[in-house]
Write an enzyme that holds these catalytic residues in place. Structure first.
Site, mmCIF file in Angstrom:
data_model
loop_
_atom_site.group_PDB
_atom_site.id
_atom_site.type_symbol
_atom_site.label_atom_id
_atom_site.label_comp_id
_atom_site.label_asym_id
_atom_site.label_seq_id
_atom_site.Cartn_x
_atom_site.Cartn_y
_atom_site.Cartn_z
ATOM 1 N N GLU A 1 -28.894 27.410 2.575
ATOM 2 C CA GLU A 1 -27.675 27.194 2.801
ATOM 3 C C GLU A 1 -26.721 28.562 2.432
ATOM 4 O OE1 GLU A 1 -24.927 26.127 3.805
ATOM 5 O OE2 GLU A 1 -24.686 23.867 3.704
ATOM 6 N N ASP A 2 -25.611 28.566 2.851
ATOM 7 C CA ASP A 2 -24.826 29.765 2.393
ATOM 8 C C ASP A 2 -24.018 29.542 1.013
ATOM 9 O OD1 ASP A 2 -23.116 27.850 3.536
ATOM 10 O OD2 ASP A 2 -21.879 29.070 4.961
ATOM 11 N N PHE B 1 -11.820 31.158 -2.213
ATOM 12 C CA PHE B 1 -12.509 31.056 -0.601
ATOM 13 C C PHE B 1 -13.072 32.486 -0.238
ATOM 14 C CE2 PHE B 1 -12.953 30.978 3.800
ATOM 15 C CZ PHE B 1 -13.456 29.542 3.992
ATOM 16 N N ARG C 1 -17.606 37.497 9.294
ATOM 17 C CA ARG C 1 -19.218 37.143 8.997
ATOM 18 C C ARG C 1 -19.952 38.240 8.912
ATOM 19 N NH1 ARG C 1 -20.039 31.461 9.813
ATOM 20 N NH2 ARG C 1 -19.013 30.468 11.443
ATOM 21 N N ASP D 1 -20.141 23.899 -2.381
ATOM 22 C CA ASP D 1 -18.752 23.920 -2.795
ATOM 23 C C ASP D 1 -18.727 22.351 -3.485
ATOM 24 O OD1 ASP D 1 -16.267 24.578 -3.152
ATOM 25 O OD2 ASP D 1 -15.666 23.960 -0.996
HETATM 26 P P1 5GP Z 1 -18.931 21.557 0.692
HETATM 27 O O1 5GP Z 1 -19.609 20.402 1.484
HETATM 28 O O2 5GP Z 1 -20.282 21.966 -0.221
HETATM 29 O O3 5GP Z 1 -17.730 21.343 0.229
HETATM 30 O O4 5GP Z 1 -19.111 22.714 1.608
HETATM 31 C C1 5GP Z 1 -20.064 23.173 2.240
HETATM 32 C C2 5GP Z 1 -19.880 24.229 3.483
HETATM 33 O O5 5GP Z 1 -18.332 24.684 3.511
HETATM 34 C C3 5GP Z 1 -20.580 25.541 3.457
HETATM 35 O O6 5GP Z 1 -21.701 25.534 4.049
HETATM 36 C C4 5GP Z 1 -19.414 26.431 3.984
HETATM 37 O O7 5GP Z 1 -19.802 26.502 5.397
HETATM 38 C C5 5GP Z 1 -18.078 25.888 3.773
HETATM 39 N N1 5GP Z 1 -17.717 26.505 2.613
HETATM 40 C C6 5GP Z 1 -17.357 26.273 1.402
HETATM 41 N N2 5GP Z 1 -16.729 27.061 0.515
HETATM 42 C C7 5GP Z 1 -16.486 28.344 1.496
HETATM 43 C C8 5GP Z 1 -15.823 29.361 1.133
HETATM 44 O O8 5GP Z 1 -15.614 29.916 -0.184
HETATM 45 N N3 5GP Z 1 -16.178 30.403 2.194
HETATM 46 C C9 5GP Z 1 -16.485 29.994 3.374
HETATM 47 N N4 5GP Z 1 -16.323 30.808 4.405
HETATM 48 N N5 5GP Z 1 -16.988 28.738 3.534
HETATM 49 C C10 5GP Z 1 -17.141 27.777 2.702
#
Ligand code: 5GP
Length: 178
Positions: free
Chosen positions: A98-99, A151, A164, A102
């Site tokens: 995963e990237d 973010f 990206r 959050d």
């Molecule tokens: P979660 O479900 O954990 O809240 O969010 C996961 C996804 O939200 C990540 O895989 C990513 O695609 C996006 N995301 C969450 N935080 C960020 C951030 O700070 N920057 C970016 N570009 N994407 C985020």
């Protein structure tokens, strides 16, 4: 891409060094287990590409695409599979790449979904984590870096599909998120 980045959070060479460490750890932990690395598109694509090239054991790759966001910067908690795996993962040792984690809602959904397919194991390897934002309890064994509650963009992470291709990770400038 018009913005100057006054706030670079992680430089290219720090990313490279940490990715090598994670790859070394995975190579040790998964020796003789023929892991299947599952890249979550699109954000994890550069991380995955750099990581697997540093892995020294035999491994396979697959890709999934999910949509988890209602708006550009806020999680909706609703996860939809846009592209599913090609591989049958029954009995396989799966590593989700995963990237960023959050709220943890996306990865929780993915782990539950993949576990229902009877793999031998499922672990998560994430480049970034924002622990202060967690809503779901996530057990993530491999983590690159913790980032603050901002973010972030770059090295695969986008804001409205832009940024990206940055080689580093930066906080999105305030004026761009309006
Ligand atoms: P979660 O479900 O954990 O809240 O969010 C996961 C996804 O939200 C990540 O895989 C990513 O695609 C996006 N995301 C969450 N935080 C960020 C951030 O700070 N920057 C970016 N570009 N994407 C985020």
């Amino acid at each position: 891409m018009k913005t100057q980045f006054d706030e670079i959070l992680i430089e290219e060479k720090e990313i490279r060094a940490r990715v090598s460490e994670l790859a070394a750890q995975l190579s040790e932990d998964y020796r003789d287990r023929d892991p299947l690395l599952v890249c979550v598109l699109k954000g994890a694509v550069f991380f995955m590409a750099d990581l697997v090239r540093e892995i020294t054991i035999s491994c396979e790759l697959d890709f999934m695409a999910v949509s988890s966001y209602g708006s550009a910067t806020d999680s909706s908690g609703v996860v939809r599979i846009l592209k599913d795996l090609d591989a049958n993962i029954e009995g396989r040792n799966v590593i989700i790449v995963e990237d960023i984690i959050d709220t943890g809602l996306t990865i929780s959904y993915l782990m539950k979904n993949l576990r229902a397919r009877n793999p031998a194991s499922v672990e998560v390897c994430t480049l970034l984590t924002k622990p202060t934002r967690r809503k779901a309890d996530v057990n993530c064994r491999y983590v690159g870096f913790e980032v603050p509650d901002q973010f972030v963009i770059g090295y695969g992470l986008d804001y409205r599909e832009d940024y990206r291709n940055l080689r580093f990770i930066a906080a999105l400038p305030e004026e761009d998120s309006r």
